[in-house]
Scaffold this active site. Sequence first.
Site, PDB file in Angstrom:
ATOM      1  N   GLN A 195       0.820  -1.221   0.000  1.00 32.00           N
ATOM      2  CA  GLN A 195       0.000   0.000   0.000  1.00 32.00           C
ATOM      3  C   GLN A 195       0.848   1.264   0.000  1.00 32.00           C
ATOM      4  OE1 GLN A 195      -3.922  -0.485   2.363  1.00 32.00           O
ATOM      5  NE2 GLN A 195      -2.427  -1.610   3.565  1.00 32.00           N
TER       6      GLN A 195
ATOM      7  N   ALA B 143       8.366  -4.862   4.227  1.00 32.89           N
ATOM      8  CA  ALA B 143       8.427  -5.450   5.565  1.00 32.89           C
ATOM      9  C   ALA B 143       7.596  -6.715   5.624  1.00 32.89           C
ATOM     10  CB  ALA B 143       7.917  -4.461   6.617  1.00 32.89           C
TER      11      ALA B 143
ATOM     12  N   THR C 111       4.800  -8.089   7.499  1.00 38.12           N
ATOM     13  CA  THR C 111       3.797  -7.421   8.334  1.00 38.12           C
ATOM     14  C   THR C 111       2.666  -8.338   8.813  1.00 38.12           C
ATOM     15  OG1 THR C 111       2.593  -6.732   6.349  1.00 38.12           O
ATOM     16  CG2 THR C 111       4.188  -5.160   7.272  1.00 38.12           C
TER      17      THR C 111
ATOM     18  N   THR D 296       6.863   1.356  13.029  1.00 39.44           N
ATOM     19  CA  THR D 296       5.482   1.078  13.405  1.00 39.44           C
ATOM     20  C   THR D 296       5.172   1.427  14.855  1.00 39.44           C
ATOM     21  OG1 THR D 296       3.938  -0.786  13.736  1.00 39.44           O
ATOM     22  CG2 THR D 296       6.264  -1.287  13.851  1.00 39.44           C
ATOM     23  N   ASP D 297       3.893   1.631  15.131  1.00 39.98           N
ATOM     24  CA  ASP D 297       3.431   1.818  16.510  1.00 39.98           C
ATOM     25  C   ASP D 297       3.666   0.562  17.358  1.00 39.98           C
ATOM     26  OD1 ASP D 297       1.381   0.822  14.632  1.00 39.98           O
ATOM     27  OD2 ASP D 297       0.082   0.662  16.388  1.00 39.98           O
TER      28      ASP D 297
ATOM     29  N   TYR E 161       6.705  -9.362  15.736  1.00 40.52           N
ATOM     30  CA  TYR E 161       6.764  -8.392  14.641  1.00 40.52           C
ATOM     31  C   TYR E 161       7.324  -7.063  15.131  1.00 40.52           C
ATOM     32  CZ  TYR E 161       4.929  -4.583  11.748  1.00 40.52           C
ATOM     33  OH  TYR E 161       4.804  -3.419  11.030  1.00 40.52           O
TER      34      TYR E 161
ATOM     35  N   LYS F 128      10.855  -4.988  14.116  1.00 43.81           N
ATOM     36  CA  LYS F 128      10.840  -3.620  13.613  1.00 43.81           C
ATOM     37  C   LYS F 128      11.692  -2.704  14.495  1.00 43.81           C
ATOM     38  CE  LYS F 128       8.970  -2.238  10.518  1.00 43.81           C
ATOM     39  NZ  LYS F 128       9.467  -2.114   9.122  1.00 43.81           N
TER      40      LYS F 128
END
Length: 284
Positions: free
Chosen positions: A11, A60, A62, A101-102, A125, A129
């Site tokens: 995306q 990544a 994900t 990422t959060d 995950y 990251k």
Amino acid sequence: MKILVTGYGGQLGYDVVREGTKRGLEMIGTTSSDLNITDENRVSEYIHQLNPDAIIHCAAYTAVDKAEDDKESCYDVNVNGTRYLAKTAKEINAKFVYISTDYVFDGKDEISFAENSIPNPVGYYGKTKHQGEQIVQSLLDHFFIVRISWVFGINGNNFVKTMLRLAETRNELSVVGDQIGSPTYTFDLARFLIDIIQSDRYGIYHATNEGFCSWAEFAKEIFKQANADVKVNSISTEEYPTRAVRPKNSRMSKKRLVENGFASLPHWKDSVKRYLKELTQEVK
């Protein structure tokens, strides 16, 4: 300016290439079939030959739940792949953007996590990251680390598309209501990334659309704007068990983004409106 974008099949990578091309930049988007980032020799050979001015690393692993059992693949992509790209970027003196990422935060406080908050990922995950962030910081003197959350875009699957698909056959849904974050439209995010890569304002940034909501509130807004008559029942995380633990609080402060002169991303409700319009145009 020549910019290499990994993860073009996803995306964000897709929208970054689209936005950069629109602004007259030379964009080269790669998928895993073009460039296997887990192959160190291939990464070095490809990038040295291309010699880009900058690399925006969107690729990544994900699959958050799958990562708990497929740790080797997740580590290979998110840690080794990032290491090989960052190392090669250093060799050719290219700017480097690492998309994080959060999920690097545990989400246990009610605060908005700042750019300098101490990461404490709870799932595998998120751990990979975070390791990617550490590698970028250790290998490069000048870098951008951009933490994002809850993304939706035209190219690929996401929460919005899932809700719209379910609305075709369901008139009632149960959605988690105690995980809070910021839905983020990759179209808006891509504009920020193209802005930042043309600057020298290096460092860690949080880039999400403005405003916070739960997944249940997100779903309600999607149905409201899509004129879909679906009742949303808000349930707890415990009522919807998943393989990986997810942070309940994904609020992230965007203070550094504003302090460095970048425009805030639009409110997430506005982004949903524009995204639904984009989806409609794509169907036509």
